[in-house]
Design an enzyme around this catalytic site. Structure first.
Site, PDB file in Angstrom:
ATOM      1  N   VAL A   1       0.870  -1.178   0.000  1.00 46.59           N
ATOM      2  CA  VAL A   1       0.000   0.000   0.000  1.00 46.59           C
ATOM      3  C   VAL A   1       0.906   1.227   0.000  1.00 46.59           C
ATOM      4  CG1 VAL A   1      -1.974  -1.057   1.154  1.00 46.59           C
ATOM      5  CG2 VAL A   1      -0.145  -0.032   2.529  1.00 46.59           C
ATOM      6  N   SER A   2       0.333   2.371  -0.317  1.00 44.17           N
ATOM      7  CA  SER A   2       1.148   3.573  -0.471  1.00 44.17           C
ATOM      8  C   SER A   2       1.404   4.329   0.823  1.00 44.17           C
ATOM      9  CB  SER A   2       0.500   4.520  -1.487  1.00 44.17           C
ATOM     10  OG  SER A   2       0.578   3.975  -2.785  1.00 44.17           O
ATOM     11  N   SER A   3       0.510   4.225   1.793  1.00 46.79           N
ATOM     12  CA  SER A   3       0.664   5.026   3.005  1.00 46.79           C
ATOM     13  C   SER A   3       0.330   4.216   4.249  1.00 46.79           C
ATOM     14  CB  SER A   3      -0.233   6.258   2.939  1.00 46.79           C
ATOM     15  OG  SER A   3      -1.605   5.880   2.947  1.00 46.79           O
TER      16      SER A   3
END
Length: 205
Positions: free
Chosen positions: A66-68
């Site tokens: 995931v990105s964050s």
């Protein structure tokens, strides 16, 4: 030390006694001799030989991203989905690798460990991902070909629910920002060139 007869060793190795005799003469799998000159082998010999000819089992792993940090629940959902999918096919995952970071970032810790320390060392048979962009945002086909050359396949489960559209938007904005900065830099450089009299005929001697 356990002494084994040639016929017993041949049965364990799946070859004939004559093959063992040829291997002995060729030095491929030398036999011992008792005082009467008869061939025999040891348990240690057989185990050592089997260790050489048996390929070590390779890993089945999953990769999720995931990105964050605010998407940790999404990360857990990816992992759970992959485990359920793989188990349903009769395969048991040996390990799961996860990262929090952009798909544009090639410095992801687990991703690099998976590629360089495992896949490129021939230790992985299959990598399971929910979507291509979980593995890498762009250039998936290139990485897939690289893995294939080392005997590793990437199985894309294609679960769109695990690939948030907002991440794609954020990544595209990042790309636009990078190129905008480069264009700005080129324009600034162009102005400096135009303003430098040394680079024009009227300033040359």
């Amino acid at each position: 030390m356990t002494m084994l007869k040639p016929k017993d060793v041949a049965a364990r190795l799946g070859v004939s006694v004559k093959t063992l005799q040829r291997w002995d003469k060729a030095g491929i799998f030398p036999a011992h001799r008792n005082p009467q000159g008869r061939r025999y082998y040891t348990e240690e010999q057989v185990l050592a030989y089997l260790g050489r000819i048996r390929k070590p089992e390779r890993l089945h792993v999953a990769y999720a991203r995931v990105s964050s940090a605010g998407q940790k629940d999404d990360l857990a959902s990816q992992v759970a989905f992959l485990r359920d999918y793989v188990n349903a096919t009769g395969v048991i995952l040996d390990d799961v690798f996860t990262d929090i970071g952009s798909g544009l970032n090639y410095k992801r810790k687990d991703w690099n460990h998976l590629i360089f320390d495992l896949i490129l060392q021939g230790q992985v048979e299959t990598v399971y991902v929910t979507c291509k962009d979980r593995f890498v945002r762009f250039g998936f086909d290139w990485f897939e070909e690289l893995c294939d050359r080392y005997g590793c396949g990437i199985v894309v489960v294609n679960n769109p629910d695990t690939s948030p559209q907002q991440e794609l938007v954020d990544d595209l904005i990042s790309i636009i920002h990078v190129f905008s900065c480069r264009v700005y830099g080129l324009r600034k450089y162009k102005k400096q060139v135009e303003a430098d009299p040394r680079l024009h005929g009227d300033g040359a001697r």
